[in-house]
Write an enzyme that holds these catalytic residues in place. Structure first.
Site, mmCIF file in Angstrom:
data_model
loop_
_atom_site.group_PDB
_atom_site.id
_atom_site.type_symbol
_atom_site.label_atom_id
_atom_site.label_comp_id
_atom_site.label_asym_id
_atom_site.label_seq_id
_atom_site.Cartn_x
_atom_site.Cartn_y
_atom_site.Cartn_z
ATOM 1 N N PRO A 106 0.838 -1.206 0.000
ATOM 2 C CA PRO A 106 0.000 0.000 0.000
ATOM 3 C C PRO A 106 0.873 1.256 0.000
ATOM 4 O O PRO A 106 1.882 1.318 0.712
ATOM 5 C CB PRO A 106 -0.816 -0.105 1.291
ATOM 6 C CG PRO A 106 -0.462 -1.388 1.936
ATOM 7 C CD PRO A 106 0.632 -2.053 1.169
ATOM 8 N N LEU A 111 5.133 2.363 4.747
ATOM 9 C CA LEU A 111 5.664 1.000 4.657
ATOM 10 C C LEU A 111 6.787 0.895 3.629
ATOM 11 O O LEU A 111 7.163 -0.198 3.217
ATOM 12 C CB LEU A 111 4.524 0.022 4.320
ATOM 13 C CG LEU A 111 3.403 -0.008 5.370
ATOM 14 C CD1 LEU A 111 2.242 -0.888 4.908
ATOM 15 C CD2 LEU A 111 3.929 -0.531 6.718
ATOM 16 N N ASP A 156 15.283 3.486 4.780
ATOM 17 C CA ASP A 156 14.289 2.677 4.054
ATOM 18 C C ASP A 156 14.938 1.930 2.882
ATOM 19 O O ASP A 156 14.631 0.760 2.636
ATOM 20 C CB ASP A 156 13.154 3.578 3.515
ATOM 21 C CG ASP A 156 12.263 4.110 4.633
ATOM 22 O OD1 ASP A 156 12.618 3.951 5.805
ATOM 23 O OD2 ASP A 156 11.207 4.691 4.314
HETATM 24 C C1 MEV Z 1 10.256 7.127 6.847
HETATM 25 O O1 MEV Z 1 9.923 5.767 6.575
HETATM 26 C C2 MEV Z 1 11.235 7.199 7.966
HETATM 27 C C3 MEV Z 1 11.623 8.606 8.441
HETATM 28 O O2 MEV Z 1 12.466 8.432 9.560
HETATM 29 C C4 MEV Z 1 12.338 9.388 7.370
HETATM 30 C C5 MEV Z 1 13.748 8.862 7.061
HETATM 31 O O3 MEV Z 1 14.315 8.087 7.824
HETATM 32 O O4 MEV Z 1 14.283 9.303 6.033
HETATM 33 C C6 MEV Z 1 10.393 9.383 8.877
#
Ligand code: MEV
Length: 323
Positions: A106, A111, A156
């Site tokens: 999604p 995610l 990520d």
């Molecule tokens: C986003 O999935 C995670 C955050 O910490 C942004 C990042 O690490 O770049 C909000």
């Protein structure tokens, strides 16, 4: 090769989102939901991107023409276009490219769909010209994600490329965490989609206005993360659950929770979760709950659905990028 294919997993952040942008550690896991990208070389001098995430378009000599998704298409596709351009430049290639993106993740719920699509796109296109190097794929994917979210910590893309359960920090890179017993994680969706870039920017504003408080919260977030690094491998699930809820309290303080996320967290905890929190950028998005057993996670998932929210159970994916 005329067809390049790659897939990369989505992720959950167990601990440390947002604070990781400022050098703090985070713990992430890749999950059993993937994005697959197929890439072809074409004889036309343009880059065409089609997807099942509501956007398609073509880029020729830097002009963009949407095919699907109207004015939002460019924002969704720009990172993928950048990913393709980076690979072509690094490989010194000038061919036209067409990619098709197939997603089981999604979109806009925290995610990691954007990171997974960048990782899979870089790898699929790169595999047209040779064997992709994972580290390089990851670096190029991070660069292309920065098109929409310029302060990305890179976490990520790291987890999507390498898979498993990792402890990550911008400076120290990542280390694998071995978990004795599998973690049963339930995901609940608020249905409220967000922009990671906007939420990271709102946390920056909070930080700039509340420097002392933010430093204190970041210190507590670091401490929670370090305790979790010790608790996960020794299978202390109750402790991990408590730490998840403590982490959520910090995320609430920096303003990235949401009333629907709070409602979901309440539902999960009443249904017997060991702990729960938002995952990723927040501002709606998704909530994760840790269950003691698989049966418990099914029970929690059923309670979430009974209250009208979407929910699914996931396992940790240990493969990461597959080319
Ligand atoms: C986003 O999935 C995670 C955050 O910490 C942004 C990042 O690490 O770049 C909000």
């Amino acid at each position: 090769m005329t067809l390049g294919k790659a897939s990369a997993p989505a992720k959950v952040i167990l601990f440390g989102e947002h604070f990781v942008v400022y050098g703090n550690p985070a713990i992430l896991a890749s999950i059993s939901r993937r994005i697959t990208v197929a890439a072809h070389m074409t004889s036309e001098s343009k880059i065409v991107i089609d997807s099942d995430i509501g956007a398609a378009g073509e880029y020729s000599s830097s002009a963009f023409k949407p095919i699907k998704g109207g004015k939002n298409a460019k924002e969704i596709l720009d990172p993928l276009h950048n990913a393709i351009e980076q690979v072509l430049a690094a490989r010194n290639e000038k061919t036209g490219i067409k990619v098709d993106v197939f997603s089981k993740v999604p979109h806009g719920l925290g995610l990691g769909s954007s990171a997974a699509s960048c990782v899979a796109t870089v790898a699929a296109v790169d595999s047209l010209f040779g064997k992709p190097d994972r580290q390089k794929v990851c670096e190029q994917a991070i660069e292309s994600e920065r098109i929409v979210h310029k302060n990305s910590s890179g976490a990520d893309c790291y987890i999507s490329t390498f898979g498993g359960l990792i402890h990550y920090s911008k400076l120290a890179g990542f280390t694998k965490i071995e978990s004795k017993s599998p973690l049963s994680i339930v995901i609940g969706s608020t249905g409220v989609r967000h922009s990671t870039g906007d939420l990271v920017a709102s946390v920056k504003k909070f930080k700039d206005r509340n420097e002392v408080l933010f430093d204190d919260l970041a210190k507590r977030a670091r401490d929670i993360c370090m305790q979790a690094v010790a608790a996960i491998p020794s299978g202390k699930k109750e402790k991990v659950g408590e730490l998840l809820s403590e982490n959520q309290a910090l995320l609430r303080q920096i303003g990235v929770s949401h009333e629907k996320a709070d409602d979901l967290i309440d539902i999960c905890n009443k249904a017997g979760a060991l702990g729960s929190k938002i995952t990723g950028a927040g501002g709606g998005g998704a909530v994760i709950a840790l269950a003691a057993t698989k049966q418990d996670s099914a029970k929690i998932g059923a309670k979430i659905k009974a209250q009208g929210y979407e929910s699914f159970e996931v396992e940790i994916d240990f493969k990461g990028l597959v080319v």
